[in-house]
Design a protein around this motif. Structure first.
Motif, mmCIF file in Angstrom:
data_model
loop_
_atom_site.group_PDB
_atom_site.id
_atom_site.type_symbol
_atom_site.label_atom_id
_atom_site.label_comp_id
_atom_site.label_asym_id
_atom_site.label_seq_id
_atom_site.Cartn_x
_atom_site.Cartn_y
_atom_site.Cartn_z
ATOM 1 N N ARG A 464 0.751 -1.241 0.060
ATOM 2 C CA ARG A 464 0.088 0.065 0.105
ATOM 3 C C ARG A 464 0.728 1.294 -0.118
ATOM 4 N NH1 ARG A 464 -3.893 -3.436 4.112
ATOM 5 N NH2 ARG A 464 -5.249 -3.998 2.475
ATOM 6 N N THR A 465 2.083 1.199 0.734
ATOM 7 C CA THR A 465 2.876 2.332 0.703
ATOM 8 C C THR A 465 3.449 2.677 -0.782
ATOM 9 O OG1 THR A 465 3.872 1.985 2.864
ATOM 10 C CG2 THR A 465 4.887 3.494 1.499
ATOM 11 N N LEU A 466 3.733 1.347 -1.491
ATOM 12 C CA LEU A 466 4.278 1.784 -2.848
ATOM 13 C C LEU A 466 3.216 2.331 -3.724
ATOM 14 C CD1 LEU A 466 6.186 -1.650 -3.290
ATOM 15 C CD2 LEU A 466 7.229 0.659 -2.826
ATOM 16 N N ALA A 467 1.968 1.708 -3.537
ATOM 17 C CA ALA A 467 0.822 2.010 -4.414
ATOM 18 C C ALA A 467 0.583 3.643 -3.875
ATOM 19 C CB ALA A 467 -0.167 1.461 -4.371
ATOM 20 N N ARG A 468 0.701 4.051 -3.138
ATOM 21 C CA ARG A 468 0.447 5.468 -2.743
ATOM 22 C C ARG A 468 1.469 6.441 -3.254
ATOM 23 N NH1 ARG A 468 -0.463 4.479 2.397
ATOM 24 N NH2 ARG A 468 1.742 4.955 3.111
#
Length: 470
Positions: A464-468
């Motif tokens: 989720r951090t990478l996607a954000r």
């Protein structure tokens, strides 16, 4: 030699006589000229001309003096003497001087060692060969003792899970990267580990201009005929005499490009046979070189670990996949809360014993077949949806890391969640940002389906951090 000197004397005397005859004839001619002119020759009209005539008369005297001085100086001409077929020695003025060829050989070989510090280590080799190791400790006790020792004696507080990840990571690779925010104790952890082992860690501050191995191990100075030894080279040489665990800290390792200055170390550590890991130090061999320097090369010690600390900001370089794939990673993003720890002693353990504990863990806590099937399904899913796979190196690391982490007192699924996030999920950074944002939720849902709901929190948070940030 006597005939040659006699000839020179005869030639000098003849030359002086010739000058004397010419001088006499010149003086006689001038005197006769003055006499015929009645003391008032028509060509001499000033005092300057008289001075010139006197100079012509004295010039032969000066020539005679120069010849004599030259002859005296040549009496001490160097004489070549050859002893037993060796290089000639020149004797000049009663002082023995090495001939040019001898000087050249002396310059190449040297009378004193070009490795001063390494030669001293040879002399004190016995002091590094200790045998009083604690041979009854387990990996779990080893982790727990280090956890308490750091808190009680050094006032450094870490989560026990981070200590387990640290120890398990050392069993997988001799290269570890500690990364996270500044002030979370990255350098302190590596330094505390050396203190715990009763063998202080060596901290090497990486410089921004570093580009090659000479920045780490030093270089040979042609002018001084000495090798500029670094602290790392000394510790590497010392480690080859010892059985202790040696820790080298590359502080702020990514302030320069790791794949440049550390390239040869990365390649050597990949060789399966430790006896073939030799690092070039110098290109030749001297008789006075240290004992353990074989043909100008030093063996990369099997009992040395390299721990790099990394910050991710505008002043640093991104660490390449080549480095990440070969190293283990520990993220220290938060500071643990202080706690009261009992007084704990150091643990003196050898590198050989640590490897033995690792082998025992691989046999006793081998990854379960159920989790192996899960890994195969996850690999197939990633190939189909992201065109990426684990690879043999990463799979081998997973199979080593999980058993050791469990032997340290952890849980198998926790270990799997941790290493997958660092070795596999991290590679999603190279994916198309739009595609990653659209696929992130689907991938997290698949992890829940495969391993259980919220059983892989580290991986899901990373996704989720990478996607954000994509």
């Amino acid at each position: 030699m006597e005939n040659k000197k006699t000839k020179k004397i005869i030639m000098m005397v003849a030359f002086i006589i010739a000058i004397a005859v010419v001088t006499a004839l010149l003086a006689f001619s001038i005197a006769y000229y003055f006499e015929q002119a009645g003391g008032n020759p028509p060509l001499v009209h000033s005092e300057t001309m008289y001075v010139l005539i006197i100079f012509l008369l004295l010039l032969p005297v000066f020539l005679v003096i120069l010849i004599i001085v030259s002859f005296v100086s040549k009496k001490s001409e160097p004489i070549d003497i050859v002893l037993d077929g060796q290089n000639p020695i020149q004797v000049q003025g009663g002082i023995s001087v090495a001939a040019p060829s001898a000087v050249k050989e002396k310059k190449e070989q040297g009378d004193t060692p070009r490795f001063c510090m390494l030669s001293q280590i040879d002399q004190n080799a016995v002091s590094y060969q200790r045998e009083n190791y604690d041979k009854s400790i387990s990996l779990k006790k080893f982790c727990d003792s280090f956890h308490m020792y750091a808190a009680n004696k050094l006032h450094l507080y870490y989560e026990i899970d981070d200590i387990r990840r640290f120890i398990a990571g050392l069993s997988v690779s001799h290269i570890m990267i500690l990364q996270g925010m500044s002030g979370t104790g990255k350098t302190s952890l590596a330094h505390a580990f050396g203190d715990f082992l009763e063998n202080q860690s060596t901290v090497i501050p990486v410089q921004p201009m570093w580009k090659e191995r000479t920045d780490l191990i030093g270089y040979y100075n042609e002018f001084t005929q000495r090798f500029n030894e670094t602290k790392l080279l000394e510790k590497m040489y010392e480690a080859n005499y010892s059985k202790d665990i040696y820790v080298t800290v590359l502080d702020e390792m990514n302030i320069a490009r790791v794949e440049y200055y550390f390239a040869e170390f990365l390649s050597l550590l990949e060789l399966p046979n430790p006896d073939e890991r030799f690092l070039d130090v110098v290109s030749d061999k001297w008789d006075t070189d240290p004992t353990e320097l074989v043909n100008g090369r030093i063996k990369l010690p099997v009992n040395m670990w390299f721990i790099g600390t990394a910050n991710n900001d505008d002043s640093t370089f991104a660490i390449s996949d080549k480095v990440y794939d070969r190293a283990m990673v520990l993220n220290l993003d938060t500071k643990a809360e202080p706690f009261i720890a009992p007084k704990t002693k150091n643990v003196h353990i050898s590198a050989e014993q640590f490897d033995q504990l690792t082998r025992e863990a691989l046999e006793e806590y081998e990854i379960t077949s159920r989790n192996m099937r899960r890994l195969e399904k996850l690999d197939a899913y990633l190939i189909e949806n992201f065109h990426m796979t684990f690879g043999n190196r990463i799979m081998k690391q997973i199979k080593t890391y999980i058993p050791v982490y469990v032997a340290c007192g952890g849980n198998e699924l926790e270990a799997l969640d941790d290493i997958l996030s660092k070795k596999v999920i991290r590679k999603l950074e190279a994916q198309n940002p739009v595609y990653l944002r659209n696929s992130a939720d689907k991938l997290c849902a698949y992890l829940d389906e495969l391993f259980g709901v919220d059983r892989m929190p580290i991986c899901k948070t990373h996704i989720r951090t990478l996607a954000r940030n994509a």
